[in-house]
Structures are given as structure tokens and as C-alpha cells.
Motif scaffolding. Structure first.
Motif, PDB file in Angstrom:
ATOM      1  N   PRO A  81      54.716  47.888  41.512  1.00 29.30           N
ATOM      2  CA  PRO A  81      54.699  46.511  41.417  1.00 29.30           C
ATOM      3  C   PRO A  81      53.526  46.669  40.229  1.00 29.30           C
ATOM      4  CG  PRO A  81      54.063  46.740  43.379  1.00 29.30           C
ATOM      5  CD  PRO A  81      54.009  48.296  43.774  1.00 29.30           C
ATOM      6  N   ALA A  82      53.833  45.725  38.929  1.00 22.52           N
ATOM      7  CA  ALA A  82      53.054  45.724  38.436  1.00 22.52           C
ATOM      8  C   ALA A  82      52.074  43.801  37.892  1.00 22.52           C
ATOM      9  CB  ALA A  82      53.345  45.535  36.751  1.00 22.52           C
ATOM     10  N   TRP A  83      51.081  43.809  38.379  1.00 21.49           N
ATOM     11  CA  TRP A  83      50.333  42.415  38.500  1.00 21.49           C
ATOM     12  C   TRP A  83      49.316  42.444  37.539  1.00 21.49           C
ATOM     13  CZ3 TRP A  83      46.209  40.616  39.874  1.00 21.49           C
ATOM     14  CH2 TRP A  83      45.357  38.632  40.402  1.00 21.49           C
ATOM     15  N   PRO A  84      48.975  41.386  36.803  1.00 25.95           N
ATOM     16  CA  PRO A  84      50.133  40.361  36.766  1.00 25.95           C
ATOM     17  C   PRO A  84      51.646  40.817  36.088  1.00 25.95           C
ATOM     18  CG  PRO A  84      48.372  39.510  35.726  1.00 25.95           C
ATOM     19  CD  PRO A  84      47.419  41.140  36.143  1.00 25.95           C
ATOM     20  N   ALA A  85      52.488  40.762  36.356  1.00 23.48           N
ATOM     21  CA  ALA A  85      53.585  41.307  35.303  1.00 23.48           C
ATOM     22  C   ALA A  85      53.805  40.486  34.377  1.00 23.48           C
ATOM     23  CB  ALA A  85      54.477  41.036  36.201  1.00 23.48           C
ATOM     24  N   SER A  86      54.520  41.114  33.334  1.00 27.12           N
ATOM     25  CA  SER A  86      54.932  40.924  32.264  1.00 27.12           C
ATOM     26  C   SER A  86      56.333  41.317  32.508  1.00 27.12           C
ATOM     27  CB  SER A  86      54.931  41.831  30.946  1.00 27.12           C
ATOM     28  OG  SER A  86      53.144  41.490  30.929  1.00 27.12           O
ATOM     29  N   PRO A  87      57.632  40.238  31.523  1.00 23.04           N
ATOM     30  CA  PRO A  87      58.791  40.611  31.504  1.00 23.04           C
ATOM     31  C   PRO A  87      58.908  42.174  31.238  1.00 23.04           C
ATOM     32  CG  PRO A  87      58.342  38.811  29.875  1.00 23.04           C
ATOM     33  CD  PRO A  87      57.403  39.441  30.570  1.00 23.04           C
ATOM     34  N   GLY A  88      60.111  42.462  32.255  1.00 26.50           N
ATOM     35  CA  GLY A  88      60.668  44.027  32.251  1.00 26.50           C
ATOM     36  C   GLY A  88      60.003  43.782  33.131  1.00 26.50           C
ATOM     37  N   ASP A  89      59.187  44.151  34.095  1.00 24.93           N
ATOM     38  CA  ASP A  89      57.914  44.674  34.578  1.00 24.93           C
ATOM     39  C   ASP A  89      58.174  45.152  36.031  1.00 24.93           C
ATOM     40  OD1 ASP A  89      56.126  45.606  32.847  1.00 24.93           O
ATOM     41  OD2 ASP A  89      54.719  43.981  33.720  1.00 24.93           O
ATOM     42  N   GLN A  90      58.548  46.263  36.547  1.00 20.53           N
ATOM     43  CA  GLN A  90      58.315  46.062  38.466  1.00 20.53           C
ATOM     44  C   GLN A  90      57.643  44.621  39.385  1.00 20.53           C
ATOM     45  OE1 GLN A  90      60.822  48.514  39.617  1.00 20.53           O
ATOM     46  NE2 GLN A  90      59.805  46.527  41.687  1.00 20.53           N
ATOM     47  N   LEU A  91      58.694  44.416  39.614  1.00 19.77           N
ATOM     48  CA  LEU A  91      58.008  42.774  40.219  1.00 19.77           C
ATOM     49  C   LEU A  91      57.444  43.411  41.857  1.00 19.77           C
ATOM     50  CD1 LEU A  91      60.533  40.509  39.121  1.00 19.77           C
ATOM     51  CD2 LEU A  91      57.742  40.461  37.556  1.00 19.77           C
ATOM     52  N   MET A  92      56.489  43.519  42.534  1.00 16.91           N
ATOM     53  CA  MET A  92      56.665  43.062  43.644  1.00 16.91           C
ATOM     54  C   MET A  92      57.452  41.959  44.131  1.00 16.91           C
ATOM     55  SD  MET A  92      52.668  40.815  44.466  1.00 16.91           S
ATOM     56  CE  MET A  92      52.791  39.187  43.593  1.00 16.91           C
ATOM     57  N   MET A  93      57.371  42.141  45.267  1.00 15.15           N
ATOM     58  CA  MET A  93      58.398  41.074  45.996  1.00 15.15           C
ATOM     59  C   MET A  93      57.919  40.726  46.968  1.00 15.15           C
ATOM     60  SD  MET A  93      61.311  42.325  44.752  1.00 15.15           S
ATOM     61  CE  MET A  93      62.589  41.549  45.457  1.00 15.15           C
ATOM     62  N   LEU A  94      57.135  40.911  47.903  1.00 10.35           N
ATOM     63  CA  LEU A  94      55.813  40.296  48.709  1.00 10.35           C
ATOM     64  C   LEU A  94      54.857  40.841  48.773  1.00 10.35           C
ATOM     65  CD1 LEU A  94      55.271  41.743  50.920  1.00 10.35           C
ATOM     66  CD2 LEU A  94      57.219  41.660  51.273  1.00 10.35           C
ATOM     67  N   HIS A  95      53.150  40.439  48.625  1.00  9.21           N
ATOM     68  CA  HIS A  95      52.098  40.607  48.572  1.00  9.21           C
ATOM     69  C   HIS A  95      51.494  40.452  50.002  1.00  9.21           C
ATOM     70  CE1 HIS A  95      51.189  36.555  46.990  1.00  9.21           C
ATOM     71  NE2 HIS A  95      49.630  36.843  47.857  1.00  9.21           N
ATOM     72  N   LEU A  96      50.819  41.225  51.136  1.00  9.37           N
ATOM     73  CA  LEU A  96      50.376  40.963  51.511  1.00  9.37           C
ATOM     74  C   LEU A  96      48.401  40.288  52.122  1.00  9.37           C
ATOM     75  CD1 LEU A  96      50.071  44.169  53.794  1.00  9.37           C
ATOM     76  CD2 LEU A  96      51.586  42.322  53.967  1.00  9.37           C
ATOM     77  N   ASP A  97      48.059  39.210  52.769  1.00 15.46           N
ATOM     78  CA  ASP A  97      46.827  38.192  53.256  1.00 15.46           C
ATOM     79  C   ASP A  97      46.115  38.165  53.912  1.00 15.46           C
ATOM     80  OD1 ASP A  97      47.918  36.592  50.194  1.00 15.46           O
ATOM     81  OD2 ASP A  97      48.140  34.852  50.647  1.00 15.46           O
ATOM     82  N   PHE A  98      45.253  38.692  53.879  1.00 17.64           N
ATOM     83  CA  PHE A  98      44.223  39.040  54.935  1.00 17.64           C
ATOM     84  C   PHE A  98      42.868  37.523  54.821  1.00 17.64           C
ATOM     85  CE2 PHE A  98      45.721  43.063  54.130  1.00 17.64           C
ATOM     86  CZ  PHE A  98      46.656  43.113  54.922  1.00 17.64           C
ATOM     87  N   GLU A  99      42.900  37.158  56.093  1.00 15.74           N
ATOM     88  CA  GLU A  99      41.562  36.310  55.968  1.00 15.74           C
ATOM     89  C   GLU A  99      40.415  36.753  56.286  1.00 15.74           C
ATOM     90  OE1 GLU A  99      40.147  31.782  58.144  1.00 15.74           O
ATOM     91  OE2 GLU A  99      42.278  32.634  58.258  1.00 15.74           O
ATOM     92  N   VAL A 100      39.442  36.906  55.601  1.00 14.26           N
ATOM     93  CA  VAL A 100      37.874  37.626  55.574  1.00 14.26           C
ATOM     94  C   VAL A 100      37.082  36.371  55.984  1.00 14.26           C
ATOM     95  CG1 VAL A 100      38.270  39.470  54.901  1.00 14.26           C
ATOM     96  CG2 VAL A 100      37.291  37.951  53.354  1.00 14.26           C
ATOM     97  N   GLU A 101      36.109  36.308  57.215  1.00 13.44           N
ATOM     98  CA  GLU A 101      34.925  36.253  57.205  1.00 13.44           C
ATOM     99  C   GLU A 101      34.085  35.910  55.948  1.00 13.44           C
ATOM    100  OE1 GLU A 101      33.166  36.764  60.255  1.00 13.44           O
ATOM    101  OE2 GLU A 101      34.501  35.587  61.474  1.00 13.44           O
ATOM    102  N   ASP A 102      33.554  36.788  55.187  1.00 13.60           N
ATOM    103  CA  ASP A 102      33.049  37.101  53.674  1.00 13.60           C
ATOM    104  C   ASP A 102      33.102  37.902  52.917  1.00 13.60           C
ATOM    105  OD1 ASP A 102      30.643  39.168  52.376  1.00 13.60           O
ATOM    106  OD2 ASP A 102      29.083  38.707  53.824  1.00 13.60           O
ATOM    107  N   LEU A 103      33.581  37.772  51.556  1.00  7.30           N
ATOM    108  CA  LEU A 103      34.610  38.216  50.947  1.00  7.30           C
ATOM    109  C   LEU A 103      34.116  39.222  50.331  1.00  7.30           C
ATOM    110  CD1 LEU A 103      37.262  37.761  49.669  1.00  7.30           C
ATOM    111  CD2 LEU A 103      36.202  35.884  47.947  1.00  7.30           C
ATOM    112  N   GLU A 104      32.524  39.608  49.719  1.00  9.15           N
ATOM    113  CA  GLU A 104      31.849  40.613  48.889  1.00  9.15           C
ATOM    114  C   GLU A 104      32.090  41.752  50.148  1.00  9.15           C
ATOM    115  OE1 GLU A 104      27.507  41.409  48.008  1.00  9.15           O
ATOM    116  OE2 GLU A 104      28.380  39.476  47.162  1.00  9.15           O
ATOM    117  N   THR A 105      31.455  40.921  51.213  1.00  7.68           N
ATOM    118  CA  THR A 105      31.337  42.584  52.384  1.00  7.68           C
ATOM    119  C   THR A 105      32.786  43.050  52.791  1.00  7.68           C
ATOM    120  OG1 THR A 105      30.388  41.718  54.069  1.00  7.68           O
ATOM    121  CG2 THR A 105      31.086  43.300  54.856  1.00  7.68           C
TER     122      THR A 105
END
Length: 180
Positions: A65-89
Motif C-alpha cells: 500500500p501507499a501511505w499517505p495515499a493519493s487517488p489511484g494508489d493501492q490503499l492499505m486496508m488496515l494497519h497495526l498499532d503497537f503501544e510502547v513505553e519508550d518511543l525512541e527505543t
């Protein structure tokens, strides 16, 4: 009269990939989850302690998929979210395992990355943090990309255009949108 609702339990979210085993290996390293099922074209991972897992299925016609998508791009159908304690690490760990940070970062407490075959996923901290998103410098991304290449891991460029003679897509100017 309606029929009774059967018992339904989410077993896994399944991601298509050119090679299920290779993408499953990335997420196994990223998350520390165990492989509980593996057969040709299919792998399933489960988290320690149980819960819904991730499945990976080989799809030879996979298009990232393309992200961010423009018209005509292959769209993502979903994405995964992972919660973390330390973003940089967490970002450093994900990149070390083969992820690529997205150029556009929509929020200060979320980082959008791409897995080795181009699926976007988010790392986030679950707290209010004031301010603008910290910049991910092009130098840092280039350094991480070099280190990954030195480890001979599949990169997003390899997954998207494995044929070195294939022309690269021209850069596009997209209006950013958030994932979450």
C-alpha cells in the motif's frame, strides 16, 4: 425470530506478503512472539500469555500500500498499532529489525513505520505529550538503511522493486493524512 449469535473469537489478523515466512520472521523478531503454526505459504505467531495473534499468508500478487495515499494508489486496508513505553527505543528496535520510518509523521506520540514488504504500522505511547513531533533526520534514516543493508536483510526497496532493472516510481507529492 432471529438466529442466536454463534461464539466468535478473533484468532489472528492476517497480512499478505510475497513470502509469508520472511514477513513472519520480521514480526517474530520485532515482537518476540512465538511461531505456533508454519506450513508452505502460511505462518501464525502468538504473543506470550495468549491472545489474538498475527497470521502471514503468501500472496504472489501482493502490492504494497501507499501511505499517505493519493487517488489511484493501492490503499492499505488496515494497519497495526503497537503501544510502547519508550518511543525512541521502540523505533530504533523496529528499524534494527528491518522496518523503515515513514517520511511523514502525523503525531508527536506516534511513529509510522513500514515493515519489510511495505505494510504501515504504528508505534505509540499512551500518554499526553506536548509539542510537535520530533524530526526523524534523513541522516538517521540513511544510517539505519545502511546498517540493515549490511546485515543482508530484505528492505522495503527490495520488496517493492526486486528487479534492479525495473524503473523506480517517480516521487509523488501527497497531502498527508493520519493513520490513527
Amino acid at each position: 425470530m432471529s438466529t442466536p449469535r454463534p461464539s466468535l473469537t478473533l484468532s489472528s489478523t492476517v497480512l499478505d506478503a510475497p513470502d509469508a515466512a520472511e514477513l513472519a520472521d520480521f514480526y517474530r523478531r520485532l515482537l518476540g512472539w512465538e511461531t505456533v503454526q508454519e506450513e508452505p505459504g502460511w505462518v501464525k505467531l502468538l504473543p506470550p500469555g495468549g491472545g489474538s495473534g498475527l497470521g502471514f499468508q503468501t500472496e504472489k500478487a501482493y502490492v504494497p500500500p501507499a501511505w499517505p495515499a493519493s487517488p489511484g494508489d493501492q490503499l492499505m486496508m488496515l494497519h497495526l498499532d503497537f503501544e510502547v513505553e519508550d518511543l525512541e527505543t521502540a523505533v530504533a528496535h523496529a528499524v534494527a529489525e528491518g522496518a523503515t520510518p515513514a517520511e511523514f509523521q502525523p503525531q508527536h506520540d506516534v511513529r509510522v513505520l513500514f515493515d519489510p514488504v511495505g505494510h504501515p504500522f504504528c508505534l505509540f505511547v499512551n500518554e499526553e505529550a506536548p509539542g510537535e513531533p520530533p524530526a526523524i533526520s534523513p541522516e538517521w534514516v540513511a544510517e539505519q538503511t545502511r546498517e540493515i543493508a549490511e546485515q543482508d536483510r530484505l528492505t522495503i526497496q527490495d520488496a517493492v522493486a526486486p528487479d534492479p532493472s525495473a524503473p523506480a516510481a517517480p516521487p509523488r507529492q501527497a497531502e498527508p493524512d493520519t493513520l490513527s
